[in-house]
Design a protein around this motif. Structure first.
Motif, mmCIF file in Angstrom:
data_model
loop_
_atom_site.group_PDB
_atom_site.id
_atom_site.type_symbol
_atom_site.label_atom_id
_atom_site.label_comp_id
_atom_site.label_asym_id
_atom_site.label_seq_id
_atom_site.Cartn_x
_atom_site.Cartn_y
_atom_site.Cartn_z
ATOM 1 N N ARG A 139 0.825 -1.215 0.000
ATOM 2 C CA ARG A 139 0.000 0.000 0.000
ATOM 3 C C ARG A 139 0.855 1.260 0.000
ATOM 4 N NH1 ARG A 139 -3.779 2.182 4.993
ATOM 5 N NH2 ARG A 139 -4.639 3.983 3.920
ATOM 6 N N THR A 140 1.920 1.259 0.815
ATOM 7 C CA THR A 140 2.715 2.485 0.982
ATOM 8 C C THR A 140 3.934 2.550 0.080
ATOM 9 O OG1 THR A 140 4.065 1.489 2.733
ATOM 10 C CG2 THR A 140 2.014 2.583 3.402
ATOM 11 N N HIS A 141 4.397 1.391 -0.443
ATOM 12 C CA HIS A 141 5.632 1.324 -1.234
ATOM 13 C C HIS A 141 6.823 1.797 -0.406
ATOM 14 C CE1 HIS A 141 3.279 1.805 -5.308
ATOM 15 N NE2 HIS A 141 2.675 0.985 -4.460
ATOM 16 N N SER A 142 6.749 1.618 0.917
ATOM 17 C CA SER A 142 7.792 2.149 1.792
ATOM 18 C C SER A 142 7.953 1.260 3.010
ATOM 19 C CB SER A 142 7.441 3.574 2.227
ATOM 20 O OG SER A 142 8.246 3.988 3.310
ATOM 21 N N VAL A 143 9.182 0.816 3.294
ATOM 22 C CA VAL A 143 9.450 0.014 4.487
ATOM 23 C C VAL A 143 9.221 0.851 5.743
ATOM 24 C CG1 VAL A 143 11.246 -1.202 5.776
ATOM 25 C CG2 VAL A 143 11.052 -1.526 3.301
ATOM 26 N N MET A 181 8.863 -5.140 -4.568
ATOM 27 C CA MET A 181 9.078 -3.699 -4.742
ATOM 28 C C MET A 181 10.521 -3.481 -5.175
ATOM 29 S SD MET A 181 7.139 -1.898 -1.482
ATOM 30 C CE MET A 181 8.545 -2.211 -0.421
ATOM 31 N N VAL A 182 10.712 -2.565 -6.121
ATOM 32 C CA VAL A 182 12.061 -2.228 -6.571
ATOM 33 C C VAL A 182 12.213 -0.718 -6.611
ATOM 34 C CG1 VAL A 182 12.363 -4.344 -7.915
ATOM 35 C CG2 VAL A 182 11.369 -2.329 -9.001
ATOM 36 N N ASP A 223 12.072 6.531 -5.716
ATOM 37 C CA ASP A 223 10.810 5.920 -5.294
ATOM 38 C C ASP A 223 10.880 4.408 -5.417
ATOM 39 O OD1 ASP A 223 9.292 8.590 -7.071
ATOM 40 O OD2 ASP A 223 9.532 8.445 -4.887
ATOM 41 N N MET A 224 10.013 3.745 -4.652
ATOM 42 C CA MET A 224 9.853 2.305 -4.752
ATOM 43 C C MET A 224 8.607 2.009 -5.580
ATOM 44 S SD MET A 224 12.357 0.885 -3.117
ATOM 45 C CE MET A 224 11.871 -0.780 -2.683
ATOM 46 N N HIS A 225 8.720 1.135 -6.568
ATOM 47 C CA HIS A 225 7.618 0.756 -7.434
ATOM 48 C C HIS A 225 7.343 -0.731 -7.277
ATOM 49 C CE1 HIS A 225 7.584 4.363 -10.401
ATOM 50 N NE2 HIS A 225 8.128 4.722 -9.245
#
Length: 307
Positions: A19-23, A53-54, A59-61
């Motif tokens: 959901r957030t694309h963020s750890v 996620m990469v 940004d992480m996609h």
């Protein structure tokens, strides 16, 4: 991999990560440390044999596999949560929020009675209304939307629909309009006039334009607005014709002193079905059942002229 080998607690971490694309953000939402969330991400990558996620620039996609999982995960979590939801429901003690999409006609003309009923009998329920768009169907599937009221040609297989009624279309015009004194609205008059249409709250344009297209005709659509009351107010002070569902015209036309005319007999628009719709996973949820039954009763009571 067998289900017994998977730590199901990882599903919540997976939800927050996708959901957030963020750890970092996922860790905050899950109330765990960032290193712990990083370890969870490593386990998830191993389980799915995919990075999920990469990093692209700053940004992480999501990977294609990550996107595919995200499409399936919210309804899966809702179904798991439903396993532990009590079947008994007490409206007075329930606390929860629902997202409901509808037309502005519903929110302005019908929602006041609906919300008064909820405030009296289920004061812990909060409602967030959104203006319905056909593109919101995926929001029902993914759990971002709980219920919708809208016109539909066909209810998708994975969506449950309860038909509230059906209705045809008619034409409204100002009492000062050059056609206001005519007994009938002819097709030539309809085509020669300039038109106004409502774009918000679902498709109130396509049915009319499709009927015209079958006659190889195209009306002069000069103005579009997102709200019904805006369209009615503009029609009252202009020479535009406004084509709307019959029940809305009957209910609101007199407030703006508008004339109502049947559409030209050559224009075979047909009736459109009006539905309440929700995803199948919510069918047995007791709070959702209470919400939709209350709204359905309100619509039937407040709009008895809707066939």
């Amino acid at each position: 991999m067998e289900l017994s080998q998977i730590n199901l607690n990882l599903l919540l971490s997976l939800y927050h990560l996708l959901r957030t694309h963020s750890v970092t953000q996922a860790a905050d939402l899950a109330h765990i440390s960032q290193p712990a969330m990083s370890r969870n991400l490593s386990q998830l990558r191993e389980i799915f044999a995919d990075p999920l996620m990469v990093r692209v620039g700053n940004d992480m996609h999501l990977t294609p596999r990550g996107e595919s999982i995200w499409q399936q995960l919210p309804p899966t979590l809702n179904q798991l949560e439903a396993l532990f939801t009590p079947n008994q429901f007490e409206p007075a003690g329930y606390q929860g929020q629902f997202n409901v999409a509808s037309t502005d006609y519903v929110t302005q003309e019908l929602a006041p009675s609906f919300l008064a009923e909820l405030q009296k009998n289920a004061p812990g329920i909060g409602i967030h209304f959104h203006l319905w768009k056909p593109s919101m169907m995926d929001s029902l599937r993914q759990g971002r939307l709980d219920l919708a009221c809208c016109y539909l040609d066909q209810v998708p297989d994975d969506i449950y629909g309860r038909q509230v009624g059906s209705d045809g279309f008619c034409c409204l015009m100002s009492i000062e309009h050059p056609l206001a004194q005519a007994a009938d609205l002819t097709l030539d008059d309809y085509m020669a006039a300039e038109h106004l249409a409502v774009t918000g709250g679902g498709d109130k344009i396509r049915a009319v334009d499709s009927a015209l297209a079958r006659l190889n005709l195209h009306r002069q659509l000069k103005v579009t607005v997102p709200f019904i009351h805006s369209a009615l107010a503009i029609t009252a002070r202009s020479d535009y014709l406004l084509t709307l569902p019959q029940h809305i015209a009957n209910d609101l036309g007199y407030r703006y002193d508008l004339q109502i005319r049947e559409l030209p007999r050559e224009l075979e628009v047909g009736n459109s079905a009006y539905y309440m719709i929700w995803h199948h996973r919510m069918k047995a949820d007791p709070a959702h059942r209470y919400l939709r039954e209350t709204l359905f009763s309100t619509i039937r009571e407040e709009a008895p002229h809707l066939p």
